[in-house]
Design an enzyme around this catalytic site. Sequence first.
Site, PDB file in Angstrom:
ATOM      1  CD  GLN A 198      23.712 -12.145   3.867  1.00  0.00           C
ATOM      2  OE1 GLN A 198      24.821 -11.620   3.736  1.00  0.00           O
ATOM      3  NE2 GLN A 198      23.560 -13.307   4.497  1.00  0.00           N
ATOM      4  CB  ALA A 239      31.592 -10.427  -0.730  1.00  0.00           C
ATOM      5  CG  HIS A 240      28.500 -11.272   3.159  1.00  0.00           C
ATOM      6  ND1 HIS A 240      27.556 -12.271   3.236  1.00  0.00           N
ATOM      7  CD2 HIS A 240      29.691 -11.897   3.177  1.00  0.00           C
ATOM      8  CE1 HIS A 240      28.153 -13.435   3.310  1.00  0.00           C
ATOM      9  NE2 HIS A 240      29.444 -13.230   3.284  1.00  0.00           N
ATOM     10  CG  ASN A 241      29.705  -8.797   7.328  1.00  0.00           C
ATOM     11  OD1 ASN A 241      28.842  -9.583   6.919  1.00  0.00           O
ATOM     12  ND2 ASN A 241      29.520  -8.023   8.388  1.00  0.00           N
ATOM     13  CB  SER A 259      34.595 -11.470   6.407  1.00  0.00           C
ATOM     14  OG  SER A 259      33.246 -11.548   6.809  1.00  0.00           O
TER      15      SER A 259
END
Length: 349
Positions: A198, A239-241, A259
């Site tokens: 990441q 969460a990520h993005n 995302s």
Amino acid sequence: MEFTAQQIADYLHGTIEGNPQVRLHDFAKIEEGRSGCLSFLANAKYEHYLYETASDAVLVNEDFRPRESVRTTLIRVPNAYAALAQLMQLVDSMKPQRKGVDSTAFVHPSVSVPDDCYIGAFAYVAEGASLGTGCSVYPHVYIGSSVSVGEKTMLYPHTTVYDGCRIGARCIIHAGAVIGADGFGFAPDADGYNKIPQMGNVIIEDDVEVGANTCIDRAVMGSTIVHRGVKLDNLVQIAHNCTVGSHTVFAAQVGMAGSSHVGEWCQFGGQVGLSGHIKVGDHVSLGGQTGLLSNVKSGSVLLGSPGMPVRDMLRTSVILPKLPDMSRRIDQLEKEISELKEICKNSKP
């Protein structure tokens, strides 16, 4: 710290009904009122307490009309709840501010600490970090390398901010929050799961509040972004993005998969869940435990899992308890239809 009812009314641009010189030094819920206290009434369900409260003054909306005689002093304002928040912010701002670096804290020599900063016991500030004026770093906080923290931001105990993340001005990050841990990214193959590094970061803009034990994961590439004025309750997972639009609020245990993107001025109840790679428009309201599997248009008000318009969900909730009986009746009807078909078949010439 003590104020008269008149001083409070002047500060809030309100009007007085009763004794303008009554002196107030504390806040109390209207049902737990005490002498010297200021209470507020914003919900009609609590009106009956107004006629018996021991509080010496009560904030009420300017259009409120009591149904009985009132002994306490009323301070009429456009919005009692907002006025209470404004007053409490004023009182809170008058508290003495902690300053200085505790002797047990570690601050890397490369970090310049403004004179009015506070860094508590056993806090850790890594190489290349940047601290804004007036920020507070409470005991056992970890600030990773190249992290930037804006002016007057507060990091409460055991907050962890991973390398490279950026936190804006006047933010409040509550105890145990983790900013910038790895997103949940793994590539499966025949031998198991290969971790996807990441490589991005987290950006938290100005005036954001992050609840206790909330986690905001760093992006795979680019940034996970929480925009200006967002308020996150405890135990939220971003969460990520992901992106969260400005002035959006999440209640406890909201979860966003990777995302997914939420617009501005949204309101999510507790335990709302979003699947990955979806977009939620602006001014969307989601009731508690709503689950989203697809994009949502701006202005929607949804409930249920999967989320549906509130009216449809309420109709569905009325039908659900009847389903077992409906199933039995359908089985019985199918049996009767089958028997009738057999009779008709045998009765043909």
